[in-house]
Design a protein around this motif. Structure first.
Motif, PDB file in Angstrom:
ATOM      1  N   LEU A  57      -1.795 -23.930  35.543  1.00 50.23           N
ATOM      2  CA  LEU A  57      -0.528 -24.583  35.230  1.00 50.23           C
ATOM      3  C   LEU A  57      -0.728 -25.781  34.320  1.00 50.23           C
ATOM      4  CD1 LEU A  57       1.654 -24.479  38.457  1.00 50.23           C
ATOM      5  CD2 LEU A  57       2.283 -23.729  36.159  1.00 50.23           C
ATOM      6  N   ALA A  58      -1.799 -26.530  34.562  1.00 57.19           N
ATOM      7  CA  ALA A  58      -2.065 -27.697  33.726  1.00 57.19           C
ATOM      8  C   ALA A  58      -2.240 -27.262  32.268  1.00 57.19           C
ATOM      9  CB  ALA A  58      -3.312 -28.423  34.226  1.00 57.19           C
ATOM     10  N   VAL A  59      -2.987 -26.181  32.079  1.00 63.04           N
ATOM     11  CA  VAL A  59      -3.192 -25.667  30.726  1.00 63.04           C
ATOM     12  C   VAL A  59      -1.874 -25.212  30.108  1.00 63.04           C
ATOM     13  CG1 VAL A  59      -4.296 -23.844  29.377  1.00 63.04           C
ATOM     14  CG2 VAL A  59      -5.555 -24.948  31.238  1.00 63.04           C
ATOM     15  N   TYR A  60      -1.112 -24.436  30.861  1.00 62.17           N
ATOM     16  CA  TYR A  60       0.163 -23.922  30.345  1.00 62.17           C
ATOM     17  C   TYR A  60       1.090 -25.071  29.961  1.00 62.17           C
ATOM     18  CZ  TYR A  60      -0.956 -19.206  32.029  1.00 62.17           C
ATOM     19  OH  TYR A  60      -1.513 -17.976  32.251  1.00 62.17           O
ATOM     20  N   ASN A  61       1.158 -26.079  30.822  1.00 66.09           N
ATOM     21  CA  ASN A  61       2.059 -27.198  30.559  1.00 66.09           C
ATOM     22  C   ASN A  61       1.676 -27.934  29.283  1.00 66.09           C
ATOM     23  OD1 ASN A  61       3.952 -27.045  32.679  1.00 66.09           O
ATOM     24  ND2 ASN A  61       2.456 -27.895  34.109  1.00 66.09           N
ATOM     25  N   GLN A  62       0.391 -28.053  29.087  1.00 69.20           N
ATOM     26  CA  GLN A  62      -0.093 -28.738  27.900  1.00 69.20           C
ATOM     27  C   GLN A  62       0.294 -27.972  26.628  1.00 69.20           C
ATOM     28  OE1 GLN A  62      -4.214 -29.676  28.492  1.00 69.20           O
ATOM     29  NE2 GLN A  62      -4.357 -30.624  26.460  1.00 69.20           N
ATOM     30  N   ILE A  63       0.062 -26.645  26.688  1.00 66.98           N
ATOM     31  CA  ILE A  63       0.404 -25.824  25.531  1.00 66.98           C
ATOM     32  C   ILE A  63       1.914 -25.852  25.285  1.00 66.98           C
ATOM     33  CG2 ILE A  63       0.309 -23.508  24.554  1.00 66.98           C
ATOM     34  CD1 ILE A  63      -2.133 -22.972  26.301  1.00 66.98           C
ATOM     35  N   TYR A  64       2.652 -25.829  26.369  1.00 69.91           N
ATOM     36  CA  TYR A  64       4.110 -25.836  26.269  1.00 69.91           C
ATOM     37  C   TYR A  64       4.592 -27.117  25.582  1.00 69.91           C
ATOM     38  CZ  TYR A  64       8.945 -24.925  27.652  1.00 69.91           C
ATOM     39  OH  TYR A  64      10.300 -24.672  27.649  1.00 69.91           O
ATOM     40  N   ALA A  65       3.995 -28.234  25.984  1.00 66.50           N
ATOM     41  CA  ALA A  65       4.373 -29.522  25.388  1.00 66.50           C
ATOM     42  C   ALA A  65       4.110 -29.510  23.883  1.00 66.50           C
ATOM     43  CB  ALA A  65       3.589 -30.644  26.058  1.00 66.50           C
ATOM     44  N   MET A  66       2.986 -28.895  23.510  1.00 67.90           N
ATOM     45  CA  MET A  66       2.643 -28.808  22.094  1.00 67.90           C
ATOM     46  C   MET A  66       3.710 -28.006  21.334  1.00 67.90           C
ATOM     47  SD  MET A  66      -0.876 -27.192  20.662  1.00 67.90           S
ATOM     48  CE  MET A  66      -0.184 -25.531  20.724  1.00 67.90           C
ATOM     49  N   TYR A  67       4.155 -26.918  21.931  1.00 69.16           N
ATOM     50  CA  TYR A  67       5.186 -26.095  21.294  1.00 69.16           C
ATOM     51  C   TYR A  67       6.499 -26.853  21.177  1.00 69.16           C
ATOM     52  CZ  TYR A  67       2.283 -21.881  21.642  1.00 69.16           C
ATOM     53  OH  TYR A  67       1.294 -20.942  21.511  1.00 69.16           O
ATOM     54  N   GLN A  68       6.795 -27.671  22.182  1.00 70.97           N
ATOM     55  CA  GLN A  68       8.040 -28.437  22.145  1.00 70.97           C
ATOM     56  C   GLN A  68       8.089 -29.336  20.920  1.00 70.97           C
ATOM     57  OE1 GLN A  68       7.870 -30.123  26.191  1.00 70.97           O
ATOM     58  NE2 GLN A  68       9.900 -29.240  26.558  1.00 70.97           N
ATOM     59  N   GLU A  69       6.924 -29.871  20.575  1.00 76.77           N
ATOM     60  CA  GLU A  69       6.876 -30.720  19.378  1.00 76.77           C
ATOM     61  C   GLU A  69       7.062 -29.899  18.114  1.00 76.77           C
ATOM     62  OE1 GLU A  69       3.361 -33.148  19.212  1.00 76.77           O
ATOM     63  OE2 GLU A  69       3.523 -33.612  21.359  1.00 76.77           O
ATOM     64  N   GLN A  70       6.483 -28.699  18.138  1.00 77.68           N
ATOM     65  CA  GLN A  70       6.511 -27.861  16.941  1.00 77.68           C
ATOM     66  C   GLN A  70       7.868 -27.275  16.610  1.00 77.68           C
ATOM     67  OE1 GLN A  70       3.651 -24.644  16.719  1.00 77.68           O
ATOM     68  NE2 GLN A  70       2.037 -25.945  17.505  1.00 77.68           N
ATOM     69  N   ILE A  71       8.640 -26.968  17.643  1.00 81.04           N
ATOM     70  CA  ILE A  71       9.800 -26.089  17.426  1.00 81.04           C
ATOM     71  C   ILE A  71      10.812 -26.661  16.445  1.00 81.04           C
ATOM     72  CG2 ILE A  71      11.220 -26.862  19.380  1.00 81.04           C
ATOM     73  CD1 ILE A  71      11.865 -23.797  19.782  1.00 81.04           C
TER      74      ILE A  71
END
Lengths: 184, 184
Positions: free
Chosen positions: A126-140
DNA sequence: CTGTCCATGTAAGGCGTTACATGATTGT
DNA sequence: ACAATCATGTAACGCCTTACATGGACAG
């Protein structure tokens, strides 16, 4: 066979070598479709035979030729057809649940250790997923293909919510084992 | 190989034929470990060779012998060993998520149809799980092996909570596609 | 008398993993 | 000098599925 279509999906974005595809999988869909290298090469060979992709061969003397794969119109059609085709219910196999199912043979200690380990694994994921998700939030915001991008990221959301559900279940299970409250 | 250990688990309750085992699987763990008939027979052959089970052969003239399998002490030891052994992280493959991942190629209509179908499938599954769970709730009071029974039923809880999470995600996804709100 | 249950298996093939093998280029 | 990256594949094996094959007993 979904690997076939996942490969067509990636090739629909841009041509790639088998090696590129392996990296693309690892970077994006590995959490719900881990792909293995030798299988990618075998599947690419199959796709070529079926006419869904073509090979652009780059000769490299002394070494094996590099091959860049391009999707054909046939391949694009097949991809679209598959994307909108309902899939038969998938068999789901989770060996950890077999351990819980026969958990009656374990002592409380052994059982709690088993569950706690699983919790640790899921929390890390989950920690990994959340981190990647946060990165995508910036990108979108800066993306032109918002809709397509959003959909691809939503699969990560799935990973997050289903792991959270598993985590809640595991915690509640430990709690009940600890307290000896075996009510349903 | 977990099928091996699931079979040992069932044989630890009582001796059984391959046919009995197939039914036991279908009735209890099929939601997280669908087992297929021919594989059960092959695995039983393997378990016999390994000394984890023994065959009691019932001759039936004209027909193939019936074989009743009994777990050995060796088998019980192996079962216990496996139950308390941490499993390596399992690869997880969900073709439906590949469809969502490349969902950018589908129109809103096609996409919503895809998601709605999945919702329908999950709702049906949940209805079945809930019904079985209710049945177990009635049974548990009159059982002597409360703890073991509770643990086996808890795997069904897992099925329920994870499907509920998937359902919530799907509903939210449809909502967002409908409203065109592609924020993360 | 048709179908379902009981009970066994074999055959063929696909999917997936692990391990092995080769060899140039680039970075530390 | 060594490791990592790029890039290709083969070999062998295991798991799992689908389909096929046999045949008695029993219920509607």
């Amino acid at each position: 066979m979904s690997l076939k279509h996942a490969i067509l999906g990636f090739l629909s974005f841009r041509p790639a070598t088998g090696y590129d595809l392996k990296k693309a999988f690892d970077r994006s869909v590995s959490h719900f479709w881990p792909a293995n290298q030798s299988q990618i090469y075998r599947t690419l060979a199959g796709l070529t035979e079926e006419g869904y992709v073509t090979q652009e061969i780059i000769e490299r003397e002394e070494r094996l030729d590099a091959k860049i794969y391009h999707i054909t119109q046939n391949g694009r059609d097949e991809l679209h057809r598959w994307l909108s085709t309902p899939l038969p219910p998938q068999p789901f196999r989770e060996p950890f649940l077999i351990q819980v199912y026969f958990g009656g043979y374990l002592s409380d200690e052994e059982l709690i250790a088993l569950l706690a380990r699983q919790i640790a694994v899921i929390e890390q994921t989950l920690a990994v997923y959340n981190q990647i998700y946060a990165m995508y939030q910036e990108q979108i915001e800066s993306r032109e293909d918002v809709r397509a991008f959003f959909l691809s990221v939503s699969t990560l959301e799935y990973g997050i919510v289903s792991n959270r559900a598993a985590l809640a279940w595991l915690n509640s299970l430990i709690e009940r084992v600890r307290s000896g409250n075996y009510a349903l």
